[in-house]
Design an enzyme around this catalytic site. Sequence first.
Site, PDB file in Angstrom:
ATOM      1  N   THR A  11      12.016  -4.141  12.965  1.00 38.00           N
ATOM      2  CA  THR A  11      11.470  -2.219  13.148  1.00 38.00           C
ATOM      3  C   THR A  11      13.611  -1.765  12.634  1.00 38.00           C
ATOM      4  O   THR A  11      14.431  -2.380  12.695  1.00 38.00           O
ATOM      5  CB  THR A  11      11.091  -1.777  14.114  1.00 38.00           C
ATOM      6  OG1 THR A  11      10.791  -0.667  13.592  1.00 38.00           O
ATOM      7  CG2 THR A  11      12.260  -1.985  15.305  1.00 38.00           C
ATOM      8  N   ASN A  13      12.826   2.042  13.771  1.00 35.78           N
ATOM      9  CA  ASN A  13      12.147   2.736  14.103  1.00 35.78           C
ATOM     10  C   ASN A  13      12.732   2.971  15.330  1.00 35.78           C
ATOM     11  O   ASN A  13      12.932   2.375  16.394  1.00 35.78           O
ATOM     12  CB  ASN A  13      10.308   2.728  14.810  1.00 35.78           C
ATOM     13  CG  ASN A  13      10.182   3.739  15.294  1.00 35.78           C
ATOM     14  OD1 ASN A  13      10.736   4.484  16.159  1.00 35.78           O
ATOM     15  ND2 ASN A  13       9.391   4.108  14.998  1.00 35.78           N
ATOM     16  N   ASP A  72       2.730  -4.414  14.759  1.00 33.88           N
ATOM     17  CA  ASP A  72       1.458  -3.053  13.835  1.00 33.88           C
ATOM     18  C   ASP A  72       1.357  -2.182  14.856  1.00 33.88           C
ATOM     19  O   ASP A  72       0.700  -3.421  15.322  1.00 33.88           O
ATOM     20  CB  ASP A  72       1.436  -3.893  13.260  1.00 33.88           C
ATOM     21  CG  ASP A  72       1.213  -2.758  11.941  1.00 33.88           C
ATOM     22  OD1 ASP A  72       2.224  -2.301  11.166  1.00 33.88           O
ATOM     23  OD2 ASP A  72      -0.315  -2.497  11.365  1.00 33.88           O
ATOM     24  N   PHE A 154       7.231   9.059  20.884  1.00 38.21           N
ATOM     25  CA  PHE A 154       6.764   9.733  19.218  1.00 38.21           C
ATOM     26  C   PHE A 154       5.435   9.659  18.449  1.00 38.21           C
ATOM     27  O   PHE A 154       4.569   9.595  19.369  1.00 38.21           O
ATOM     28  CB  PHE A 154       8.054   9.113  18.765  1.00 38.21           C
ATOM     29  CG  PHE A 154       6.980   7.454  18.340  1.00 38.21           C
ATOM     30  CD1 PHE A 154       7.506   6.465  19.809  1.00 38.21           C
ATOM     31  CD2 PHE A 154       6.232   6.707  17.397  1.00 38.21           C
ATOM     32  CE1 PHE A 154       7.030   5.103  19.824  1.00 38.21           C
ATOM     33  CE2 PHE A 154       6.317   5.292  17.180  1.00 38.21           C
ATOM     34  CZ  PHE A 154       5.889   4.685  18.814  1.00 38.21           C
ATOM     35  N   ASP A 157       1.752  10.272  20.807  1.00 34.70           N
ATOM     36  CA  ASP A 157       1.751  10.694  22.160  1.00 34.70           C
ATOM     37  C   ASP A 157       1.214  11.699  22.217  1.00 34.70           C
ATOM     38  O   ASP A 157       1.051  11.634  24.177  1.00 34.70           O
ATOM     39  CB  ASP A 157       3.439   9.970  22.708  1.00 34.70           C
ATOM     40  CG  ASP A 157       4.012   9.087  22.557  1.00 34.70           C
ATOM     41  OD1 ASP A 157       2.752   8.181  22.169  1.00 34.70           O
ATOM     42  OD2 ASP A 157       5.179   8.426  22.646  1.00 34.70           O
ATOM     43  N   LYS A 178       5.167   4.746  30.509  1.00 34.84           N
ATOM     44  CA  LYS A 178       5.342   5.194  29.073  1.00 34.84           C
ATOM     45  C   LYS A 178       4.728   2.878  29.160  1.00 34.84           C
ATOM     46  O   LYS A 178       3.564   2.537  28.936  1.00 34.84           O
ATOM     47  CB  LYS A 178       5.350   5.430  27.837  1.00 34.84           C
ATOM     48  CG  LYS A 178       4.531   5.209  26.870  1.00 34.84           C
ATOM     49  CD  LYS A 178       5.245   5.593  25.817  1.00 34.84           C
ATOM     50  CE  LYS A 178       4.388   4.989  24.768  1.00 34.84           C
ATOM     51  NZ  LYS A 178       4.797   5.581  23.242  1.00 34.84           N
ATOM     52  N   HIS A 183      -0.106  -0.119  25.188  1.00 36.77           N
ATOM     53  CA  HIS A 183       0.328  -1.112  24.608  1.00 36.77           C
ATOM     54  C   HIS A 183       0.280  -2.197  23.704  1.00 36.77           C
ATOM     55  O   HIS A 183       0.729  -2.657  24.016  1.00 36.77           O
ATOM     56  CB  HIS A 183      -0.588   0.191  22.658  1.00 36.77           C
ATOM     57  CG  HIS A 183       0.267   1.103  22.395  1.00 36.77           C
ATOM     58  ND1 HIS A 183       0.626   2.335  23.031  1.00 36.77           N
ATOM     59  CD2 HIS A 183       0.784   0.827  21.641  1.00 36.77           C
ATOM     60  CE1 HIS A 183       1.116   2.943  22.356  1.00 36.77           C
ATOM     61  NE2 HIS A 183       1.142   2.178  20.995  1.00 36.77           N
TER      62      HIS A 183
HETATM   63  P1  IMP Z   1       3.602   1.002  13.884  1.00 35.57           P
HETATM   64  O1  IMP Z   1       2.846  -0.247  12.966  1.00 35.57           O
HETATM   65  O2  IMP Z   1       4.400   0.556  15.054  1.00 35.57           O
HETATM   66  O3  IMP Z   1       4.618   1.292  12.640  1.00 35.57           O
HETATM   67  O4  IMP Z   1       2.288   2.499  13.592  1.00 35.57           O
HETATM   68  C1  IMP Z   1       2.306   3.175  13.381  1.00 35.57           C
HETATM   69  C2  IMP Z   1       1.759   4.807  12.903  1.00 35.57           C
HETATM   70  O5  IMP Z   1       1.457   4.275  14.818  1.00 35.57           O
HETATM   71  C3  IMP Z   1       3.293   5.063  13.691  1.00 35.57           C
HETATM   72  O6  IMP Z   1       3.790   6.035  12.447  1.00 35.57           O
HETATM   73  C4  IMP Z   1       2.787   6.354  15.137  1.00 35.57           C
HETATM   74  O7  IMP Z   1       2.028   7.644  13.910  1.00 35.57           O
HETATM   75  C5  IMP Z   1       1.799   5.466  15.770  1.00 35.57           C
HETATM   76  N1  IMP Z   1       2.086   4.845  16.694  1.00 35.57           N
HETATM   77  C6  IMP Z   1       2.623   3.603  17.150  1.00 35.57           C
HETATM   78  N2  IMP Z   1       3.547   3.469  17.971  1.00 35.57           N
HETATM   79  C7  IMP Z   1       2.900   4.518  18.729  1.00 35.57           C
HETATM   80  C8  IMP Z   1       3.150   5.219  19.893  1.00 35.57           C
HETATM   81  O8  IMP Z   1       3.326   4.293  21.239  1.00 35.57           O
HETATM   82  N3  IMP Z   1       2.509   5.778  20.485  1.00 35.57           N
HETATM   83  C9  IMP Z   1       2.215   6.914  19.575  1.00 35.57           C
HETATM   84  N4  IMP Z   1       2.129   7.374  17.980  1.00 35.57           N
HETATM   85  C10 IMP Z   1       2.223   5.512  18.176  1.00 35.57           C
END
Ligand code: IMP
Length: 198
Positions: A11, A13, A72, A154, A157, A178, A183
């Site tokens: 990642t 992020n 993911d 983010f 949330d 958190k 998750h």
């Molecule tokens: P990713 O697959 O982890 O990149 O998540 C996909 C999308 O889900 C992200 O761009 C966020 O919009 C949302 N997301 C993932 N994890 C979180 C979290 O812990 N809190 C809130 N939104 C999340």
Amino acid sequence: MTDRKKIVFATNNAHKLEELRQIMGDQYQVLSLADINCHEDIPETAPNIEGNARIKAEYVKQHYGYDCFSDDTGLEIDALGGEPGVMSARYGGVAHDSERNIDKVLRLMADVPLERRTAHFRTAICLIRDGEEHLFEGRVDGHILTERHGTGGFGYDSIFRPIEGDGRTFAQMSGEEKNAISHRGRAVAALTAFLRQE
Ligand code: IMP
């Protein structure tokens, strides 16, 4: 601290990296894609989060040779038939634009009463180590509020209130609070429990 094992988290992020370093930092030196000089945008084309996690981990292993893990996540809202799900990052039409994503969810759910605003986050983690793949999952249940609360965290949330909390959204909690129920925190706990057995 230099004797910690290195592990690549597929990642870039910064929020997720920080969360993972908080959770795993004692045991591992968690490297990002930038840290290994991987600047490609790895396509996430699978129909579900497990498939997307696998694509990213396999990409890093294949092109860079590192053992690694990738995650993911999808937000699955019951009143929206499980959406945004695998589309969570780009639900509002622009990738990684959380404000648009939230606006769309709130708009689509404007008439949905609180008792039917149930949702959950689900995270899949794919670990590739010593040529073997392992999948881990974490989930947290909660409700989608009618407006934003809090400025931390983010993504979604600020509109997600977990059932196990005290009424605050994830965006109103500290990172530690958190992580303890989230998750990703749970999926990572399963991952680290597995790594510790070795
Ligand atoms: P990713 O697959 O982890 O990149 O998540 C996909 C999308 O889900 C992200 O761009 C966020 O919009 C949302 N997301 C993932 N994890 C979180 C979290 O812990 N809190 C809130 N939104 C999340």
